[in-house]
Design a protein around this motif. Structure first.
Motif, mmCIF file in Angstrom:
data_model
loop_
_atom_site.group_PDB
_atom_site.id
_atom_site.type_symbol
_atom_site.label_atom_id
_atom_site.label_comp_id
_atom_site.label_asym_id
_atom_site.label_seq_id
_atom_site.Cartn_x
_atom_site.Cartn_y
_atom_site.Cartn_z
ATOM 1 N N ASP A 206 -35.910 -9.080 29.561
ATOM 2 C CA ASP A 206 -36.900 -9.989 30.157
ATOM 3 C C ASP A 206 -38.095 -10.186 29.232
ATOM 4 O OD1 ASP A 206 -35.750 -10.788 32.533
ATOM 5 O OD2 ASP A 206 -36.745 -9.252 33.749
ATOM 6 N N TYR B 235 -31.048 -17.594 24.371
ATOM 7 C CA TYR B 235 -31.131 -17.580 25.833
ATOM 8 C C TYR B 235 -29.861 -17.017 26.474
ATOM 9 C CZ TYR B 235 -31.277 -19.048 30.667
ATOM 10 O OH TYR B 235 -31.230 -19.036 32.031
ATOM 11 N N LYS C 175 -29.641 -13.489 28.465
ATOM 12 C CA LYS C 175 -29.365 -13.500 29.911
ATOM 13 C C LYS C 175 -28.206 -12.561 30.251
ATOM 14 C CE LYS C 175 -28.467 -16.475 33.904
ATOM 15 N NZ LYS C 175 -28.671 -15.348 34.755
ATOM 16 N N ASP D 241 -28.527 -9.472 32.739
ATOM 17 C CA ASP D 241 -27.687 -9.408 33.941
ATOM 18 C C ASP D 241 -26.739 -8.215 33.909
ATOM 19 O OD1 ASP D 241 -29.029 -11.751 34.529
ATOM 20 O OD2 ASP D 241 -27.261 -13.048 34.423
#
Length: 181
Positions: free
Chosen positions: A145, A160, A164, A168
């Protein structure tokens, strides 16, 4: 006498029902194979990512929940390492000083993920101390993050998708390890 018998019958049926439900819940998390993967992944925030990640590893067919956590952590480390390589490659070719700054910060975050957070999670699962495993995996999600936040003023975020997935998957691993508490 009739009331005593009815009360005893009611208590007995309650005990059997409670035992059956407890036994089913215990079996759900102590089985092996595809059903354990699905049951475990239902308790994570990213079901599809969890299932695809665990099923991609042949060790998962015979793994218990701790084994699934270890597999998830291994996959997380591989993805974080690949993302770190991607960031390093981008640093070699970028000319934008703001993008360079954001990427350098991400190198620091990803070094923390690969060198500290994931090994902490793995060691905690292996040693049977899942509390620290949850902390390590959660830290990895937070680091991803933080990397992403470094691009908030950038016109593009070139990592990106990889970032991600690392975030996740970190959340998935933390959730699986949480089941061991």
């Amino acid at each position: 006498m009739k009331n005593t018998f009815s009360l005893a019958l009611l208590q007995l049926s309650f005990c059997f029902t409670f035992f059956a439900l407890t036994h089913i819940s215990a079996l759900e998390l102590h089985g092996h194979g595809a059903s354990l993967i699905e049951t475990t992944c239902q308790r994570t925030p990213f079901y599809n990512l969890c299932v695809s990640t665990l099923r991609s590893d042949p060790r998962s067919s015979g793994a218990d929940v701790a084994g699934l956590a270890r597999i998830g952590a291994d996959k997380l480390k591989a993805k974080a390492t690949a993302t770190l390589r991607q960031i390093t490659a981008l640093l070699k070719v970028t000319k934008d000083p703001n993008l360079t700054t954001a990427l350098r910060e991400c190198v620091d975050y990803y070094n923390a993920i690969v060198k500290y957070d994931i090994p902490e999670a793995v060691e905690a699962v292996v040693k049977g101390d899942p509390k620290f495993g949850v902390e390590g995996a959660t830290d990895a999600a937070n680091e991803a993050d933080a990397c992403g936040r470094g691009f908030k003023n950038q016109p593009r975020f070139p990592i990106y998708d990889s970032n991600k997935v690392v975030h996740d998957l970190s959340a998935v691993v933390a959730s699986i390890v949480q089941l061991l508490l």
